[in-house]
Design a protein around this motif. Structure first.
Motif, mmCIF file in Angstrom:
data_model
loop_
_atom_site.group_PDB
_atom_site.id
_atom_site.type_symbol
_atom_site.label_atom_id
_atom_site.label_comp_id
_atom_site.label_asym_id
_atom_site.label_seq_id
_atom_site.Cartn_x
_atom_site.Cartn_y
_atom_site.Cartn_z
ATOM 1 N N HIS A 7 12.591 -17.862 36.632
ATOM 2 C CA HIS A 7 13.599 -18.225 35.644
ATOM 3 C C HIS A 7 14.925 -18.330 36.338
ATOM 4 O O HIS A 7 15.903 -17.729 35.990
ATOM 5 C CB HIS A 7 13.678 -17.221 34.502
ATOM 6 N N SER A 137 1.122 -16.668 35.068
ATOM 7 C CA SER A 137 2.362 -16.767 34.302
ATOM 8 C C SER A 137 2.434 -15.736 33.185
ATOM 9 O O SER A 137 1.410 -15.360 32.600
ATOM 10 C CB SER A 137 2.487 -18.170 33.697
ATOM 11 N N TRP A 141 8.505 -17.267 30.338
ATOM 12 C CA TRP A 141 9.427 -16.895 31.407
ATOM 13 C C TRP A 141 10.762 -16.430 30.828
ATOM 14 O O TRP A 141 11.325 -17.053 29.948
ATOM 15 C CB TRP A 141 9.657 -18.081 32.349
#
Length: 307
Positions: A7, A137, A141
């Motif tokens: 991010h 993931s 995020w």
């Protein structure tokens, strides 16, 4: 890999399994002792309002000026592998490892991620790929949301399957984490390593993400080394000073000489990959090439016994 992946940001295995995972890392380390991850360079380029991928040829020309001879790219599809292949040859770069993003906590997305990762590995293996790094993931995020138990079980199952399929192809899967996996008693982190076979899933120790995810704790970092150190096939190298990422790798919050001693005591020699990224509070005094020249010089001191 998603370029915003930060991010803009176990028991110990049987000796045969340990030897299997470590042999891949040792081979890669001998072939190219110190590599660097693409993402770190992207953070420097972004700070200067430059696009690393706009002219990859020119970017890699700067990369080699740093003295680095090995490169860890990030791939999201096979076309990116094909684009990079002639440039690796042109710039005389080796590629012992690569990063591929994945979504493994969802059955449908997990199947798609596995197919993509395997296709990338098959395309990249002729270029020298030995280790494929993947960080499953998070739910979102930058969010504080964490996965539930069923999602963790699904993710571990998919991680194990991906690792077993890569192993059949002669590639080692290296599980990577950021800080979110260390939340809620580090349940995601531990579940992945407790419920996968070391023969199929190695560990990419990103020392600073473990340190930060545990509340800026070296105690936690070195406990992780005690628990899972024999699974470390790759080491991502980043340093902070006062818990802020520095521009260069040097002395700071993490005791890297101690980390070297502890991994050596475990007879582990991972692939070394510089990933000295920038964040918003990082100093702004040097450009990418000079920063990585300094990184490489200091790394050669710290990891001298491995080179």
């Amino acid at each position: 890999m998603h370029y915003n992946r930060r991010h803009f940001i176990e028991t110990l295995a049987a000796s045969s399994a340990v030897l299997l995972t470590n042999s891949a890392a040792t081979f890669a380390a001998k072939a190219s002792p110190i590599s660097s991850n693409q993402y770190a360079w992207i953070t420097f380029y972004n700070r200067d309002k430059r696009d690393w991928n706009a002219d990859l040829d020119a970017s890699l020309a700067e990369y080699v000026k740093s003295g680095l001879t090995a490169y860890e790219p990030s791939f999201s599809n096979v076309d990116e592998v094909k684009r990079l292949a002639p440039l690796l040859k042109k710039h005389n770069l080796t590629m012992p490892s690569a990063y591929v993003g994945s979504v493994l906590h969802d059955p449908t997305e997990g199947k798609r991620s596995i197919e993509t990762a395997l296709a990338i590995a098959e395309a990249a293996q002729p270029l020298g790929l030995k280790i494929l790094v993947s960080n499953p993931s998070p739910l979102k995020w930058g969010s504080s949301d964490i996965k539930n138990d069923s999602q963790l079980i699904e993710q571990a199952k998919n991680l194990e399957f991906l690792g077993s399929e890569l192993r059949k192809r002669g590639v080692t899967l290296a599980y990577h984490t950021h800080d979110v996996e260390l939340r809620a008693g580090a349940r995601e982190f531990h579940h992945m390593l407790q419920n996968t076979d070391p023969k199929n899933v190695g560990f990419c120790l990103d020392a600073h993400w473990v340190y930060r995810g545990a509340g800026n704790s070296q105690v936690a970092l070195f406990d992780v080394v005690k628990m899972y150190g024999k699974r470390v096939v790759e080491l991502h190298i980043r340093q902070s000073v006062g818990n802020v990422w520095g521009e260069t790798f040097g002395e700071g919050d993490i005791d890297y000489p101690r980390l070297v001693r502890e991994l050596k005591a475990l007879k582990v020699k991972p692939l070394l990959v510089l990933e000295q990224c920038l964040e918003s509070q990082s100093p702004n005094t040097v450009k990418a090439v000079e920063a990585h020249q300094r990184d490489l010089a200091y790394a050669k001191q710290v990891f001298a016994d491995w080179l």
